[in-house]
Design an enzyme around this catalytic site. Structure first.
Site: not given
Ligand code: PMT
Length: 405
Positions: A211-213
């Site tokens: 995932a990413n932020r």
């Protein structure tokens, strides 16, 4: 009209400053987010603590005592409206002549939001030709003036100069907001705007993801701004945030799902904005069930995801405005420019996500807009709603250069 509106309440040094307290309370009660800014003179008439307790944020007085090094541009750009009540003869003079002597006068020069000014002073001062000339100059520039009333003044004098009644000021604020909304309200009516928001999640096994932020805040702010301007909006989103009024949400999780949604929606859209942070890599295979620690360290082989934006650029209809974002940590303009060109975009919004308060998850952002015609617009650190306004202003301008459907 007042619900959720960010209103900077400027208070200057006159006896009527005590009435700003009631005005503040009325605006907050009506649902506005009130940011009080007092001049040095105002503090002689009313206590900081009183206004801070009633407003939505603590009182601000100085250009120098905030963590944010440029509070005037942040406050000026993010405000939906600025009201100065009471406005002294000194404030009118400074504002009319472009003087930036303190936080409030700096904010007034750094905003494009509607401004409502409510003068209050003794009759002789109000009638002085210099004051009349300053008021006329401000009114001719579109500043909304709420004229003072006649009645008892400080020291027992009777005459014109008393701060207008709170109801009249609230009515003027509401009317100015309505006029401001009306000026951009229909700009995108009849158009379909598609916005992607949030970070994709690429499954490793039944429970784990890459995932990413991205929080989706910037994408949702863009969708809300497009809807305010009358567009039909579809959000292709990986996050669950309250959907902006007038928008439809298409929930997706992976880059592949986002690609499918955009392949369906983009060909007929007038504007497509890719604010989402799409994963560049995903596991080549997804393990069935949960990978067990006991079976040892898993070997995860990655492959590239499709570049959705590049595909949209390659098939862009001539009538469409295609906007990308660039999340960079170095060489902001050079990297964003090569994405603008390689992906055949009309506009790219570049953010240096290594800078404090910028990009992923923050309420704020700072961006450089790079247009295909070579023009650039810089937006210093401000809230994501204000960034969305500038992006949408630019989108509207580019849309006007496109052939009609
Ligand atoms: O969501 P927030 O927490 O509010 O944060 C906002 C943001 C930082 C996510 C946003 O401002 C932002 O920068 N979005 C783009 C992030 C990104 O993926 O940038 P990029 O430079 O890696 O990609 C360039 C463009 O190509 C982007 O428009 C991206 O959506 C698109 N892309 C990227 C990879 C890919 N496989 N497909 C794509 O379409």
């Amino acid at each position: 009209m007042l619900v959720g509106k960010r209103i900077v309440l400027g208070v200057t040094g006159g006896i009527a400053a005590y009435k700003a307290v009631e005005l503040c309370r009325r605006l907050v009660d009506a649902g506005a987010h009130v940011i009080p800014v007092m001049t040095e003179g105002a503090e002689r008439f009313v206590g900081r603590a009183t206004l801070s307790a009633l407003a939505s944020e603590p009182v601000q007085t100085s250009l120098w005592d905030e963590v944010d090094p440029i509070p005037h541009t942040r406050l000026g750009r993010s405000a939906d409206l600025i009201v100065v009540a009471p406005a002294t003869a000194r404030l009118l003079s400074a504002y009319a002549n472009g003087l930036s002597t303190d936080l409030l006068t700096n904010i007034l020069l750094a905003t494009r939001a509607p401004v409502v000014v409510c003068p209050a002073m003794h009759t002789e001062m109000w009638e002085h030709p210099a004051v009349r000339a300053n008021v006329a100059a401000l009114a001719s520039r579109g500043v909304h003036i709420v004229e003072p009333e006649s009645g008892r003044l400080a020291g027992g004098d009777i005459g014109t100069g008393r701060l207008a009644a709170t109801e009249s000021i609230v009515a003027a604020i509401t009317a100015a907001l309505a006029a401001g909304a009306a000026s951009t309200a229909g700009e995108l009516s009849g158009t379909h705007v598609v916005v992607s928001a949030g970070g994709t999640r690429e499954p490793i096994d039944a429970v784990r993801v890459i995932a990413n932020r991205s929080s989706g805040k910037q994408g949702y702010a863009l969708a809300a701004e497009a809807a305010l301007r009358g567009a039909r909006v579809t959000l292709v989103s990986t996050v669950e945030l309250p959907s902006p009024a007038g928008s439809e949400v298409r929930a997706v999780e992976t880059a592949a799902e986002m690609l499918d949604a955009l392949a369906e929606l983009a060909p007929k859209a007038d504007v497509v904005i890719m604010a989402a942070a799409v994963a560049d890599f995903r596991p080549t295979t997804v393990a069935p069930g949960k990978l067990k620690k006991a079976t040892g360290m898993p070997e995860i082989v990655l492959e590239r995801t499709p570049d959705i934006l590049a595909g949209l650029g390659a098939n862009k209809p001539p009538t469409q405005v295609l906007v990308g974002f660039a999340a960079e940590t170095s060489d902001l303009v050079a990297n964003a420019t090569s994405k603008l060109q390689a992906k055949n975009l009309d506009l790219i919004v570049a953010n240096d996500v290594s800078a404090p308060g910028v990009g992923f998850q923050h309420e704020t952002n700072a961006v450089t807009l790079l247009c295909a015609d070579g023009s650039t617009i810089g937006v210093g650190l401000t809230d994501k709603k204000a960034v969305a306004k500038v992006v949408m202003d630019t989108v509207v301008k580019i849309l006007m250069t496109k052939p009609r459907q």
